[in-house]
Design a protein around this motif. Structure first.
Motif, PDB file in Angstrom:
ATOM      1  N   THR A   1      -8.543 -12.496   3.224  1.00  0.00           N
ATOM      2  CA  THR A   1      -8.563 -13.439   2.193  1.00  0.00           C
ATOM      3  C   THR A   1      -9.099 -14.909   2.610  1.00  0.00           C
TER       4      THR A   1
ATOM      5  N   ALA B   1     -11.568  -8.375  -5.064  1.00  0.00           N
ATOM      6  CA  ALA B   1     -10.751  -8.093  -6.217  1.00  0.00           C
ATOM      7  C   ALA B   1     -11.188  -8.584  -7.347  1.00  0.00           C
TER       8      ALA B   1
ATOM      9  N   HIS C   1      -9.905 -10.332  -9.639  1.00  0.00           N
ATOM     10  CA  HIS C   1      -9.231 -11.697 -10.072  1.00  0.00           C
ATOM     11  C   HIS C   1      -8.760 -12.332  -8.731  1.00  0.00           C
TER      12      HIS C   1
ATOM     13  N   PHE D   1      -5.845 -14.738  -6.633  1.00  0.00           N
ATOM     14  CA  PHE D   1      -4.330 -14.644  -6.516  1.00  0.00           C
ATOM     15  C   PHE D   1      -3.528 -16.322  -6.274  1.00  0.00           C
TER      16      PHE D   1
ATOM     17  N   ASP E   1       0.356 -12.483  -2.051  1.00  0.00           N
ATOM     18  CA  ASP E   1       0.020 -11.743  -3.092  1.00  0.00           C
ATOM     19  C   ASP E   1      -1.393 -11.066  -2.795  1.00  0.00           C
ATOM     20  N   ALA E   2      -2.480 -11.768  -2.270  1.00  0.00           N
ATOM     21  CA  ALA E   2      -3.657 -11.276  -2.054  1.00  0.00           C
ATOM     22  C   ALA E   2      -3.456 -10.127  -0.926  1.00  0.00           C
TER      23      ALA E   2
ATOM     24  N   ARG F   1      -0.565  -8.412  -0.310  1.00  0.00           N
ATOM     25  CA  ARG F   1      -0.259  -7.071  -0.957  1.00  0.00           C
ATOM     26  C   ARG F   1      -1.117  -6.350  -1.745  1.00  0.00           C
ATOM     27  N   TRP F   2      -1.958  -6.982  -2.420  1.00  0.00           N
ATOM     28  CA  TRP F   2      -3.342  -6.423  -3.334  1.00  0.00           C
ATOM     29  C   TRP F   2      -4.214  -5.496  -1.957  1.00  0.00           C
TER      30      TRP F   2
ATOM     31  N   ARG G   1      -2.248  -2.459  -1.129  1.00  0.00           N
ATOM     32  CA  ARG G   1      -2.309  -1.176  -2.060  1.00  0.00           C
ATOM     33  C   ARG G   1      -3.686  -0.820  -1.883  1.00  0.00           C
ATOM     34  N   VAL G   2      -4.630  -1.400  -1.740  1.00  0.00           N
ATOM     35  CA  VAL G   2      -6.094  -0.701  -1.985  1.00  0.00           C
ATOM     36  C   VAL G   2      -5.916   0.077  -0.596  1.00  0.00           C
TER      37      VAL G   2
ATOM     38  N   HIS H   1      -0.756   6.408  -8.786  1.00  0.00           N
ATOM     39  CA  HIS H   1      -0.456   5.281  -8.144  1.00  0.00           C
ATOM     40  C   HIS H   1       1.067   4.832  -8.432  1.00  0.00           C
TER      41      HIS H   1
END
Length: 82
Positions: A10, A31, A33, A35, A40-41, A43-44, A47-48, A77
């Motif tokens: 990040t 990403a 978008h 964050f 939040d970044a 967490r994304w 998930r990836v 998912h």
């Protein structure tokens, strides 16, 4: 002290928002978008990474992917059983 393994990275942008990105098969993928905060970044990215491990990751640059395949991946998912 042992540093925890980290998937992706990040960075804080000049806007104050955070960008998340990772490497996959020699390509750096960011990403689509940004964050509000670093958590939040991260967490994304988690998930990836989980999608990659589960085998349900879909390349965001694959413009020829079938809508049916995308729907199946989305269903997996969110945990919906068909």
């Amino acid at each position: 002290m042992v540093r925890a393994r980290s998937f992706g990275s990040t960075r804080k942008l000049a806007s104050g928002r955070f960008q998340a990105r990772y490497w996959h098969l020699g390509n750096q993928i960011a990403a689509e978008h940004t964050f509000v905060d670093k958590a939040d970044a991260r967490r994304w990215l988690a998930r990836v990474e989980a999608d990659l491990v589960r085998g349900i990751w879909v390349d965001p640059d694959d413009h020829e992917r079938s809508p049916v395949i995308v729907a199946v991946v989305e269903i997996r998912h969110v945990g919906v059983v068909v």
